[in-house]
Design an enzyme around this catalytic site. Structure first.
Site, PDB file in Angstrom:
ATOM      1  N   THR A 274     -21.653  36.272 -23.967  1.00 10.78           N
ATOM      2  CA  THR A 274     -22.039  34.823 -24.362  1.00 10.78           C
ATOM      3  C   THR A 274     -20.692  34.148 -24.324  1.00 10.78           C
ATOM      4  OG1 THR A 274     -23.971  35.461 -25.535  1.00 10.78           O
ATOM      5  CG2 THR A 274     -23.135  33.102 -25.761  1.00 10.78           C
ATOM      6  N   PHE A 276     -18.532  30.927 -25.688  1.00 12.52           N
ATOM      7  CA  PHE A 276     -18.498  29.978 -26.845  1.00 12.52           C
ATOM      8  C   PHE A 276     -17.598  28.821 -26.430  1.00 12.52           C
ATOM      9  CE2 PHE A 276     -21.331  31.726 -29.910  1.00 12.52           C
ATOM     10  CZ  PHE A 276     -21.442  33.293 -29.517  1.00 12.52           C
TER      11      PHE A 276
HETATM   12  O1  LIG Z   1     -28.749  33.520 -32.883  1.00 12.53           O
HETATM   13  C1  LIG Z   1     -27.502  33.723 -32.979  1.00 12.53           C
HETATM   14  O2  LIG Z   1     -27.086  34.769 -33.535  1.00 12.53           O
HETATM   15  C2  LIG Z   1     -26.386  32.813 -32.222  1.00 12.53           C
HETATM   16  O3  LIG Z   1     -25.072  32.926 -32.679  1.00 12.53           O
HETATM   17  C3  LIG Z   1     -26.841  32.077 -31.080  1.00 12.53           C
HETATM   18  C4  LIG Z   1     -26.834  32.706 -29.767  1.00 12.53           C
HETATM   19  C5  LIG Z   1     -27.127  31.647 -28.464  1.00 12.53           C
HETATM   20  O4  LIG Z   1     -27.215  30.390 -28.863  1.00 12.53           O
HETATM   21  O5  LIG Z   1     -26.997  32.004 -27.688  1.00 12.53           O
HETATM   22  C6  LIG Z   1     -25.516  33.278 -29.532  1.00 12.53           C
HETATM   23  C7  LIG Z   1     -25.163  34.430 -28.855  1.00 12.53           C
HETATM   24  C8  LIG Z   1     -26.486  35.266 -28.248  1.00 12.53           C
HETATM   25  O6  LIG Z   1     -26.446  34.664 -26.865  1.00 12.53           O
HETATM   26  C9  LIG Z   1     -27.743  34.953 -28.793  1.00 12.53           C
HETATM   27  C10 LIG Z   1     -27.661  33.634 -29.551  1.00 12.53           C
END
Ligand SMILES: O=C(O)C(=O)C[C@]1(C(=O)O)C=C[C@@H](O)C=C1
Length: 391
Positions: A274, A276
């Site tokens: 992911t 950010f």
């Molecule tokens: O739910 C979490 O733990 C988050 O940090 C959110 C979140 C997102 O929004 O994509 C962050 C990383 C992962 O891809 C899954 C969920």
């Protein structure tokens, strides 16, 4: 510390000074970004704002609206010139992992303790104080209202795709992208102690996490329920002592909430990353000493080949695009055709593009000057160092 004078000499700022990449005169439903400030306003801002402020409001999780206002009223916030809170402009070197901040930087993220976003905030700003927020909007507002110094929010995932809400919020708010951080996301199936996989009928998690484990969860035969974040799912399963429900979350969340890990690495591909964004009230000064990326958003007239022409401004200058995303233009979702004989209506879109160049580079400035000639709206969301840690 960079002075206001050295800021003005930066080629990127000179570009905005000429007004070529500013959206100030563009009739737009959106807030004018600070990135498009002219020289006079930028100087004034640089000398009156500082970076690294810590507003100790003693809060726990930040919630939207009333909660935020209240916290802001109560905070001992002071930006007078002699205040120790007196801001310094951000520089790209401050993003380096080796830098040590004086007072701990407060960084907003969406979720509760143990969320992947908390880990991303800590990777982006080592030794920071992560501040949980219930929604993405609350994290944006917390930065804008000086309750925190930064926000770190997810924007895209290699399996689940874009986090559209944050694309929309980037435009609705006036924060700047000052960095990016990529996090390897390794999901676990969690349950209370004594619960076996066969006992489970459903699983709770963030929609992105559920999407990233689609194949595995279907194979196990679990029904899915969406919840605000992965760690909140784990917390709920633990606090409610659920026996038929598991959570998809991190191993950190398992530790924090005392859950058992039934299965590890349940995401559909081992390469699950992911990305950010690191957001701040002020932009950083774009550099060329390391790879930079620039994020922009623009809209175009309707017509054949217009998007092709827009993308050509980058291709012509050998600028690589790393991401393109289109989102509906909400205030103006439909557009009537200019041709009066043709009554058809078109959906109207905003295009978000990330390209591999710094705004300090002439080719990037020229590309945007060119794009501005025919774009109906253009905003630079940020020019920031590429996170190369996962390449
Ligand atoms: O739910 C979490 O733990 C988050 O940090 C959110 C979140 C997102 O929004 O994509 C962050 C990383 C992962 O891809 C899954 C969920």
């Amino acid at each position: 510390m960079a002075t206001a004078t050295s800021i003005i000499r930066s080629p990127a700022i000179l570009l905005f000074d000429k007004g070529t990449v500013s959206d100030q005169n563009t009739p737009s439903p959106f807030q004018a970004p600070k990135f498009s400030l002219n020289r006079r306003r930028f100087t004034a801002l640089s000398s009156s704002l500082h970076d690294g402020n810590n507003i100790n409001d003693g809060s726990n999780k930040i919630t939207k609206a009333v909660g935020l206002e209240k916290l802001f009223e109560d905070s001992p916030f002071d930006v007078s010139k002699d205040s120790p809170l007196h801001p310094r402009p951000l520089t790209s070197t401050q993003l380096s992992n080796t830098i040590s901040y004086g007072p701990r930087l407060r960084v907003a993220y969406q979720g509760v303790r143990g969320a992947y976003s908390e880990a991303a905030a800590e990777k982006a700003y080592p030794n920071c104080e992560p501040v949980p927020c219930d929604q993405f909007d609350a994290a944006f507002e917390a930065v804008e209202k000086w309750l925190v110094d930064r926000a770190v929010l997810p924007i895209e995932n290699s399996l689940g795709g874009s986090i559209h809400r944050n694309y929309d919020l980037l435009l609705r708010h006036s924060l700047h992208i000052v960095g990016e951080v990529k996090l390897a996301v390794r999901h676990c199936l969690l349950a209370n102690h004594g619960v076996r996989i066969e006992d489970l009928t459903r699983v709770l998690s963030h929609p992105q996490a559920l999407a990233q484990c689609e194949y595995t969860l279907t194979k196990i035969g679990l029904s899915r329920e969406a919840i605000d974040d992965t760690a909140l799912a784990a917390k709920h399963v633990a606090f409610e002592k659920l026996k038929d429900t598991g959570a998809v979350a991190s191993s950190t969340a398992a530790k924090i909430y005392g859950l058992n890990i039934l299965a590890e690495d349940i995401q559909d591909d081992c390469d699950n990353v992911t990305r950010f964004l690191m957001l701040a009230r002020e932009p950083i000064i774009p550099g060329v000493e390391k790879p930079f990326k620039t994020s922009i958003v623009f809209s175009l007239e309707e017509g054949p080949g217009v998007l092709f022409k827009a993308l050509a401004v980058f291709a012509l200058r050998q600028i690589n695009l790393t991401k393109i995303e289109s989102r509906p233009l909400r205030n103006q979702p439909l557009r009537a055709s200019d041709d009066s004989n043709n009554a058809s209506k078109y959906f109207d879109y905003l295009f978000y593009v990330d390209f591999e160049a710094s705004m300090a580079e002439e080719r990037a400035q020229n590309a945007l000057t060119h794009l501005k000639e025919f774009a109906t709206f253009l905003r630079v969301l940020g020019s920031y160092p590429v996170d190369t840690t996962m390449l």
